[in-house]
Design a protein around this motif. Structure first.
Motif, PDB file in Angstrom:
ATOM      1  N   PHE A   9      86.060 -11.364  28.709  1.00  0.00           N
ATOM      2  CA  PHE A   9      86.115  -9.912  28.911  1.00  0.00           C
ATOM      3  C   PHE A   9      87.276  -9.309  28.130  1.00  0.00           C
ATOM      4  N   ASP A  10      88.475  -9.861  28.332  1.00  0.00           N
ATOM      5  CA  ASP A  10      89.665  -9.267  27.707  1.00  0.00           C
ATOM      6  C   ASP A  10      89.579  -9.273  26.182  1.00  0.00           C
ATOM      7  N   ARG A  11      89.086 -10.352  25.622  1.00  0.00           N
ATOM      8  CA  ARG A  11      89.081 -10.481  24.165  1.00  0.00           C
ATOM      9  C   ARG A  11      87.871  -9.819  23.511  1.00  0.00           C
ATOM     10  N   ASP A  12      86.681  -9.975  24.126  1.00  0.00           N
ATOM     11  CA  ASP A  12      85.445  -9.592  23.438  1.00  0.00           C
ATOM     12  C   ASP A  12      84.743  -8.354  23.993  1.00  0.00           C
ATOM     13  N   ILE A  13      84.924  -8.061  25.278  1.00  0.00           N
ATOM     14  CA  ILE A  13      84.144  -6.992  25.914  1.00  0.00           C
ATOM     15  C   ILE A  13      84.965  -5.728  26.136  1.00  0.00           C
ATOM     16  N   ARG A  14      86.156  -5.882  26.671  1.00  0.00           N
ATOM     17  CA  ARG A  14      86.999  -4.711  26.931  1.00  0.00           C
ATOM     18  C   ARG A  14      87.179  -3.832  25.682  1.00  0.00           C
ATOM     19  N   PRO A  15      87.362  -4.425  24.468  1.00  0.00           N
ATOM     20  CA  PRO A  15      87.533  -3.588  23.276  1.00  0.00           C
ATOM     21  C   PRO A  15      86.272  -2.802  22.869  1.00  0.00           C
ATOM     22  N   LEU A  16      85.124  -3.102  23.473  1.00  0.00           N
ATOM     23  CA  LEU A  16      83.906  -2.344  23.134  1.00  0.00           C
ATOM     24  C   LEU A  16      83.934  -0.941  23.749  1.00  0.00           C
ATOM     25  N   PHE A  17      84.774  -0.751  24.785  1.00  0.00           N
ATOM     26  CA  PHE A  17      84.826   0.537  25.481  1.00  0.00           C
ATOM     27  C   PHE A  17      86.020   1.345  24.996  1.00  0.00           C
ATOM     28  N   THR A  18      85.775   2.605  24.668  1.00  0.00           N
ATOM     29  CA  THR A  18      86.857   3.490  24.223  1.00  0.00           C
ATOM     30  C   THR A  18      87.552   4.123  25.424  1.00  0.00           C
ATOM     31  N   GLY A  19      88.690   4.727  25.169  1.00  0.00           N
ATOM     32  CA  GLY A  19      89.393   5.466  26.213  1.00  0.00           C
ATOM     33  C   GLY A  19      88.510   6.557  26.791  1.00  0.00           C
ATOM     34  N   MET A  20      87.727   7.198  25.925  1.00  0.00           N
ATOM     35  CA  MET A  20      86.812   8.245  26.404  1.00  0.00           C
ATOM     36  C   MET A  20      85.759   7.660  27.332  1.00  0.00           C
ATOM     37  N   ASP A  21      85.207   6.515  26.974  1.00  0.00           N
ATOM     38  CA  ASP A  21      84.204   5.867  27.828  1.00  0.00           C
ATOM     39  C   ASP A  21      84.785   5.621  29.226  1.00  0.00           C
ATOM     40  N   ILE A  22      85.973   5.032  29.247  1.00  0.00           N
ATOM     41  CA  ILE A  22      86.588   4.653  30.524  1.00  0.00           C
ATOM     42  C   ILE A  22      86.876   5.892  31.360  1.00  0.00           C
ATOM     43  N   ALA A  23      87.441   6.917  30.712  1.00  0.00           N
ATOM     44  CA  ALA A  23      87.797   8.139  31.433  1.00  0.00           C
ATOM     45  C   ALA A  23      86.557   8.825  32.005  1.00  0.00           C
ATOM     46  N   SER A  32      87.162  -0.623  32.480  1.00  0.00           N
ATOM     47  CA  SER A  32      88.298  -1.435  32.034  1.00  0.00           C
ATOM     48  C   SER A  32      88.486  -2.659  32.926  1.00  0.00           C
ATOM     49  N   SER A  33      87.634  -2.793  33.939  1.00  0.00           N
ATOM     50  CA  SER A  33      87.784  -3.903  34.887  1.00  0.00           C
ATOM     51  C   SER A  33      86.644  -4.903  34.760  1.00  0.00           C
ATOM     52  N   ARG A  34      86.980  -6.156  34.602  1.00  0.00           N
ATOM     53  CA  ARG A  34      85.978  -7.209  34.467  1.00  0.00           C
ATOM     54  C   ARG A  34      85.007  -7.200  35.651  1.00  0.00           C
ATOM     55  N   ASP A  35      85.549  -7.097  36.874  1.00  0.00           N
ATOM     56  CA  ASP A  35      84.693  -7.194  38.054  1.00  0.00           C
ATOM     57  C   ASP A  35      83.710  -6.031  38.121  1.00  0.00           C
ATOM     58  N   SER A  36      84.198  -4.837  37.832  1.00  0.00           N
ATOM     59  CA  SER A  36      83.334  -3.659  37.875  1.00  0.00           C
ATOM     60  C   SER A  36      82.256  -3.747  36.790  1.00  0.00           C
ATOM     61  N   VAL A  37      82.654  -4.140  35.584  1.00  0.00           N
ATOM     62  CA  VAL A  37      81.694  -4.233  34.487  1.00  0.00           C
ATOM     63  C   VAL A  37      80.661  -5.324  34.779  1.00  0.00           C
ATOM     64  N   PHE A  38      81.115  -6.456  35.327  1.00  0.00           N
ATOM     65  CA  PHE A  38      80.166  -7.541  35.606  1.00  0.00           C
ATOM     66  C   PHE A  38      79.178  -7.123  36.698  1.00  0.00           C
ATOM     67  N   ARG A  39      79.685  -6.418  37.702  1.00  0.00           N
ATOM     68  CA  ARG A  39      78.824  -5.975  38.804  1.00  0.00           C
ATOM     69  C   ARG A  39      77.743  -5.011  38.295  1.00  0.00           C
ATOM     70  N   HIS A  40      78.105  -4.168  37.333  1.00  0.00           N
ATOM     71  CA  HIS A  40      77.168  -3.158  36.825  1.00  0.00           C
ATOM     72  C   HIS A  40      76.550  -3.556  35.485  1.00  0.00           C
ATOM     73  N   ALA A  41      76.633  -4.854  35.158  1.00  0.00           N
ATOM     74  CA  ALA A  41      76.282  -5.272  33.794  1.00  0.00           C
ATOM     75  C   ALA A  41      74.839  -4.936  33.407  1.00  0.00           C
ATOM     76  N   ASP A  42      73.887  -5.070  34.345  1.00  0.00           N
ATOM     77  CA  ASP A  42      72.497  -4.769  33.983  1.00  0.00           C
ATOM     78  C   ASP A  42      72.347  -3.293  33.600  1.00  0.00           C
ATOM     79  N   ALA A  43      72.932  -2.417  34.416  1.00  0.00           N
ATOM     80  CA  ALA A  43      72.817  -0.973  34.150  1.00  0.00           C
ATOM     81  C   ALA A  43      73.569  -0.593  32.873  1.00  0.00           C
TER      82      ALA A  43
END
Ligand code: HEM
Length: 81
Positions: A9-23, A32-43
């Motif tokens: 997540f930290d190396r390969d996935i987190r950088p795919l999201f911009t500050g605008m996306d997160i906000a 920006s959170s591995r657990d949240s992204v993994f939980r919602h990964a299908d959507a």
């Protein structure tokens, strides 16, 4: 053959999201959170592979096929941090 290094997540996935996306998505999930992204990964995957997210109106380019495939692979590998 050695097993391939799992995507992280930290190396390969987190950088795919911009500050605008997160906000902008903060109300429904924390991109920006591995657990949240993994939980919602299908959507999340459906939203980026279809081009619905990020919305074209916000000026960000849609995700490339490579970005979508990396995300799906990370999910299928179990979502390493
Ligand atoms: C579970 C998946 C998602 C759902 C249900 C969702 C839903 C929404 C909704 C309802 C809005 C506000 C209305 C709109 O502007 O269309 C929005 C805005 C936005 N979303 Fe998502 N979203 C998802 C995932 C994502 C992802 C993965 C990204 C980035 C890769 C993203 C980036 C954005 C951005 C940048 C905006 C703001 C657009 C603007 O105000 O100009 N969203 N999202």
């Amino acid at each position: 053959m050695p097993a391939p290094t799992p995507l992280s997540f930290d190396r390969d996935i987190r950088p795919l999201f911009t500050g605008m996306d997160i906000a902008h998505m903060k109300k429904s999930m924390d991109l920006s959170s591995r657990d949240s992204v993994f939980r919602h990964a299908d959507a999340i995957y459906q939203s980026v592979v279809s081009g619905h997210m990020p919305p074209a109106s916000c000026g960000e380019p849609r995700w490339t096929a490579d970005m979508c495939a990396t995300f799906k692979q990370w999910q299928e590998q179990g979502g390493a941090p």
